[in-house]
Design an enzyme around this catalytic site. Structure first.
Site, PDB file in Angstrom:
ATOM      1  CE  LYS A  82      -2.518  -3.251  -5.826  1.00 21.75           C
ATOM      2  NZ  LYS A  82      -1.558  -2.736  -6.785  1.00 21.75           N
ATOM      3  CG  ASP A 108       4.588  -0.656  -1.156  1.00 20.81           C
ATOM      4  OD1 ASP A 108       5.804  -0.735  -0.964  1.00 20.81           O
ATOM      5  OD2 ASP A 108       4.049   0.293  -1.745  1.00 20.81           O
TER       6      ASP A 108
HETATM    7  C1  LIG Z   1      -4.801  -2.275  -0.539  1.00 19.20           C
HETATM    8  C2  LIG Z   1      -4.400  -1.379  -1.636  1.00 19.20           C
HETATM    9  N1  LIG Z   1      -5.238  -0.408  -1.996  1.00 19.20           N
HETATM   10  C3  LIG Z   1      -4.930   0.438  -3.011  1.00 19.20           C
HETATM   11  C4  LIG Z   1      -3.732   0.324  -3.687  1.00 19.20           C
HETATM   12  C5  LIG Z   1      -3.434   1.296  -4.785  1.00 19.20           C
HETATM   13  O1  LIG Z   1      -3.474   0.725  -6.028  1.00 19.20           O
HETATM   14  P1  LIG Z   1      -2.645   1.373  -7.218  1.00 19.20           P
HETATM   15  O2  LIG Z   1      -1.198   1.257  -6.877  1.00 19.20           O
HETATM   16  O3  LIG Z   1      -3.048   0.629  -8.416  1.00 19.20           O
HETATM   17  O4  LIG Z   1      -3.055   2.813  -7.273  1.00 19.20           O
HETATM   18  C6  LIG Z   1      -2.843  -0.681  -3.331  1.00 19.20           C
HETATM   19  C7  LIG Z   1      -1.562  -0.838  -4.030  1.00 19.20           C
HETATM   20  O5  LIG Z   1      -0.724  -1.647  -3.689  1.00 19.20           O
HETATM   21  C8  LIG Z   1      -3.179  -1.558  -2.283  1.00 19.20           C
HETATM   22  O6  LIG Z   1      -2.357  -2.542  -1.891  1.00 19.20           O
END
Ligand SMILES: Cc1ncc(COP(=O)(O)O)c(C=O)c1O
Length: 372
Positions: A82, A108
């Site tokens: 992120k 989150d």
């Molecule tokens: C660690 C992690 N992996 C995957 C995701 C998923 O990403 P997206 O919301 O762009 O699908 C998030 C989203 O907050 C995340 O924090």
């Protein structure tokens, strides 16, 4: 918020609208945007490509030819991919804004941390909104970067709407990882930032793409960025593209099934907190609509199994609850041979999964894995 840690659910939906292999990539995300993001991010102090590892023994255990894990737990000291998106969007915003900038977003945990880090790095203030149930450890990590954290009632999608209202009242800039009608600029840059992960994978694969990619999806921006970048790079040779979501927050799955954006409501409870989203991002959907070949929804127990499997590897890979989702789906598929065959996952397959976060909350990691 944890879901049902014992659930061994595994659901599959084939995308009836998946593009033919020869089809050109959608115009939503274009090569030039990825190039600009990569050149900006490579110039950040502390930038280094994250490792693409093949933990010994795991491919054999899963009866695959090769298993590649892109380990985003080591990204820029922020422990998740992120960092690439939120911070890059803040950098672009600050570069063009007149006067002092305050950025805001819903999170989150990880996206807010990225935006807070971007604000600190590029000279802005940050006000980050979090659902009440997100762990104190994740809030503390954001506060440690100098941002103000506000707890808000409701699930992720409800807080996204609250942030839009508060930003308008206060003159703040929303840097969201999700996009909706009338709001696409910052989320597009966020996705271009995520593309750096794909660039690094492309370089590491040296012209020999994997056969399958399993990407976890919350609002779908991560999956869409990878899908689009690989499609641009590899065209008809691009890997079969699968999304993985918690069974309780499967908005991409539901959208693929219905052939149009579908909303999942309720508390979206899952141990995979980063995926606890009920509405797919508008821009992400434009790519995933035809870019996804198959959608999977899994129970929480598989994500926990994946964390433990990676922790046992030599050397260990530290995967947070959301990080293990892609591998979790592969573990589930190992017990569903018919579906596995249907997905062309054979002993000749070379599969890429993304460990999208490390131990972003070390206390929870210790509790689940039994080691720090
Ligand atoms: C660690 C992690 N992996 C995957 C995701 C998923 O990403 P997206 O919301 O762009 O699908 C998030 C989203 O907050 C995340 O924090």
């Amino acid at each position: 918020m944890t879901g049902d840690a014992t659930s061994k659910a595994l659901r599959h939906a084939r995308n009836a609208k998946a593009a033919a292999r020869e089809a050109p990539p959608p115009k939503t995300l274009e090569a030039i945007g990825f190039v600009d993001a990569a050149s900006a991010i490579r110039a950040w102090p502390g930038y280094a490509p994250t490792p693409l590892v093949q933990p010994p023994g795991l491919a054999e255990e899963l009866r695959l030819e090769a298993l590649y894990v892109k380990d985003e737990g080591q990204r820029l000291g922020l422990k998740s991919f992120k960092a690439l998106g939120g911070a890059y969007a803040v950098q672009r915003l600050v570069a063009t804004a007149k006067g002092p900038v305050t950025v805001t977003c819903a999170t989150d945990g990880n996206h807010g941390r990225a935006v807070a880090w971007g604000a600190r790095s590029f000279g802005a203030k940050a006000v980050i909104y979090m659902p009440e149930f997100v762990s104190p450890g994740r809030a503390a990590a954001i506060e440690a970067l100098g941002a103000e954290v506000r707890r808000a009632p409701g699930n992720y999608d409800e807080i996204v709407r609250q942030v839009a209202i508060d930003a308008k009242q206060n003159g703040w800039h929303v840097v969201s990882d999700t996009s909706y009608a009338g709001y696409t600029d910052a989320p597009r840059q966020v996705m271009y930032g995520y593309g750096v992960m794909a660039e690094e994978c492309i370089a590491a694969f040296k012209g020999e793409p994997p056969t399958h990619v399993l990407a976890q999806a919350g609002v779908g921006a991560l999956a869409a960025a990878l899908c689009a970048r690989f499609w641009i790079e590899w065209g008809p040779r691009r890997p079969r593209f699968l999304t993985v979501e918690p069974e309780t927050a499967d908005c991409v799955f539901a959208s693929i099934e219905e052939g149009k954006p579908a909303t999942v409501t309720g508390d979206l409870a899952t141990v995979m907190g980063g995926l606890s989203c009920g509405e797919v991002s508008k821009l992400a959907w434009e790519v995933l609509r035809t870019g996804v070949d198959d959608a999977l929804a899994i129970g929480d127990s598989w994500a926990i199994d994946a964390m433990r499997m990676l922790a046992r590897a030599t050397p260990p890979v530290i995967a947070g609850e959301t990080g293990g989702a892609g591998l979790g789906a592969l573990i589930a598929l190992a017990e569903a041979p018919n579906l596995k065959r249907h997905l062309d996952l054979t002993p000749d397959s070379r599969v890429l999964v993304i460990n999208s976060e490390g131990d972003t909350d070390p206390a929870i990691y210790r509790e689940i894995v039994g080691a720090s």
